[in-house]
Design an enzyme around this catalytic site. Structure first.
Site, mmCIF file in Angstrom:
data_model
loop_
_atom_site.group_PDB
_atom_site.id
_atom_site.type_symbol
_atom_site.label_atom_id
_atom_site.label_comp_id
_atom_site.label_asym_id
_atom_site.label_seq_id
_atom_site.Cartn_x
_atom_site.Cartn_y
_atom_site.Cartn_z
ATOM 1 N N ASP A 44 -0.161 -2.006 -4.269
ATOM 2 C CA ASP A 44 1.103 -1.651 -4.934
ATOM 3 C C ASP A 44 0.975 -0.423 -5.826
ATOM 4 O O ASP A 44 1.653 -0.315 -6.844
ATOM 5 C CB ASP A 44 1.631 -2.828 -5.788
ATOM 6 N N LYS B 276 1.696 3.805 -2.776
ATOM 7 C CA LYS B 276 1.260 4.574 -1.604
ATOM 8 C C LYS B 276 2.457 5.019 -0.784
ATOM 9 O O LYS B 276 2.466 6.099 -0.211
ATOM 10 C CB LYS B 276 0.346 3.712 -0.709
ATOM 11 N N GLY C 161 3.641 -4.026 2.319
ATOM 12 C CA GLY C 161 5.061 -3.752 2.526
ATOM 13 C C GLY C 161 5.610 -2.716 1.583
ATOM 14 O O GLY C 161 5.192 -2.619 0.447
ATOM 15 N N HIS C 162 6.499 -1.896 2.098
ATOM 16 C CA HIS C 162 7.286 -1.046 1.231
ATOM 17 C C HIS C 162 8.621 -0.751 1.886
ATOM 18 O O HIS C 162 8.789 -0.921 3.090
ATOM 19 C CB HIS C 162 6.537 0.224 0.819
ATOM 20 N N GLN D 220 -2.984 -2.363 0.946
ATOM 21 C CA GLN D 220 -3.592 -3.006 -0.223
ATOM 22 C C GLN D 220 -4.441 -1.995 -1.017
ATOM 23 O O GLN D 220 -4.185 -0.796 -0.920
ATOM 24 C CB GLN D 220 -4.423 -4.237 0.173
#
Ligand code: IMP
Length: 416
Positions: free
Chosen positions: A14, A17, A41-42, A220
């Site tokens: 988090d 990135k 996830g983003h 990650q």
């Protein structure tokens, strides 16, 4: 020789990135994921439309880019297919390695059951089945994407696996599927995924040889790496730069510039050591200002101060060429900004990451705060105290901070 650019997370994930990867994906011909699964996830907003990306590389939003999901990734076909449905035409620009391992619904059930059984020692996983899928891979009882070619044979193998583990699965409350229902399910996966399955190692090699610009997108962060993170409170993959080689079939000479992403402070989701966590108002303010809630699970993130000791470890392990410092603006308005510069372990001061970080107490250095960095696009626009903070960080972490992000907007980025 043409080399690939690599992006890796330097903290506990988090780090932001997404903003850098989305930006770089616009100028690369190929974007590759090499580790992790849909625990990552983003979200990306393009022309008022919001896309959620978990497994599909960020190059999907660049119509000219080819996207590769490498052998080091674990793929949940159900989730992958749902993610694919956000986009119109992925044929010819989305490829999945035939050697990537399948993450099937029972992996998530096992993950959740194990977490329940651990009680207060739970890792705090995303519950998506990542650990059990990688566990099966390493134990050599996993199933690869290439096996979808013969779904009947694959279903028989899965049924056999269930038979061997029936007693354990019954205790865990894992549903045992019938062979017929398995074949139906696997056929659905195969029908959608088959046009995308290939030997992605050959594809990436050829692209490198043809002089294509390739971006390797890490998931990650370093402190969640299975070997170099805060074990056992880690994810189950190699999140550091070495994972980019094994997770795609590249050798280290194929990798060029390494950009490490770090926030100007620190967060972590899930349990495990976090020496610079702030349990007081400082932590609450960081969470609030930084909107620190998980994208995949919605969980509030634990918040604290920049940890220069863990960062030096991450810079060294990943071979970072430049750091991209994200969310500097979240620190706007603090009277004092702290940095963890060493740990105290058993009454002794140390300047490296110890075997067990659980008992490491932070030793802080304080910096004067600043009013506003939000929206700055040039280093010279930053207040003097923010400049001093960044220059001090560079000294402490042995790396250049080449990019500074001062808001979620793409343009609010300082390139030095
Ligand atoms: P798992 O990857 O679901 O097994 O979770 C293991 C640990 O990694 C937990 O602490 C999760 O919160 C953390 N984790 C997994 N994926 C991410 C991510 O994308 N961002 C931040 N933390 C993550």
């Amino acid at each position: 020789m043409n080399k690939a650019d690599l992006i890796v997370g330097l903290q506990w994930g988090d780090e932001g990135k997404g903003k850098i990867v989305d930006h770089m994906a616009q100028t690369h011909d190929m974007v590759c994921r090499f580790a992790g699964g849909h625990n990552a996830g983003h979200t990306i907003v393009v022309e008022d439309k919001t896309y959620a990306l978990h497994l599909i590389p960020s190059g999907v939003l660049n119509p000219k880019a080819t996207n590769v999901v490498g052998n080091g990734v674990v793929i949940s076909p159900v989730d992958f297919i749902e993610e694919m449905s956000q986009f119109d035409d992925l044929n010819g620009r989305l490829f999945i390695s035939d050697k990537a391992h399948l993450l099937l619904p029972y992996h998530a059930q096992i993950d959740q059951a194990r977490e329940r059984m651990k009680g207060d020692k739970a890792i705090g996983t995303t519950g998506k089945g990542i650990g059990p899928a990688y566990g099966d891979k390493i134990a050599r009882v996993g199933h690869r994407v290439g096996e979808l070619q013969d779904t009947e044979k694959l279903a028989s193998k899965i049924v056999e696996y269930f038979e061997q583990n029936r007693a354990i699965f019954e205790v865990m409350g894992v549903d045992i599927p019938s062979k017929i229902s398995l074949i139906d399910e696997l056929n659905e996966y195969r029908d959608v995924l088959a046009p995308h399955i290939t030997d992605t190692t050959l594809l990436v090699w050829k692209s490198l040889k043809d002089g294509k610009k390739i971006l390797l997108e890490g998931a990650q962060g370093t402190m969640l790496d299975i070997d170099h993170g805060t074990y056992p409170y880690v994810t189950s993959s190699t999140t550091v730069s070495a994972g980019a080689s094994s997770g795609l079939g590249l050798n280290h000479k194929d990798i060029g510039k390494v950009t490490g992403i770090a926030k100007a402070y620190c967060t972590r989701v899930g349990n495990g050591p976090f020496p610079s966590e702030d349990f007081g108002d400082g932590g609450d303010k960081l969470r609030d200002r930084g909107h620190e809630y998980g994208t995949t699970t919605g969980r509030p993130r634990r918040c604290g101060w920049f940890d220069a000791v863990a960062m030096r470890h991450a810079v060294r392990i990943n071979g970072v060429d430049q750091v991209s410092l994200m969310k500097l603006d979240v620190l706007d308005g603090f009277d004092e900004v702290k940095v963890c510069v060493a740990y105290e372990v058993d009454g002794k001061e140390i300047d490296y990451v110890p075997y067990d970080m659980q008992d490491a107490k932070p030793i802080y250095k304080s910096f004067e705060g600043w009013e506003r960095t939000e929206g700055a696009r040039e280093f010279d626009q930053l207040p003097d105290s923010a400049k001093s903070y960044i220059e001090a960080l560079e000294d402490m972490i042995d790396a250049k901070i080449g990019i500074i992000s001062t808001s979620p907007q793409r343009e609010d980025t300082i390139i030095r």
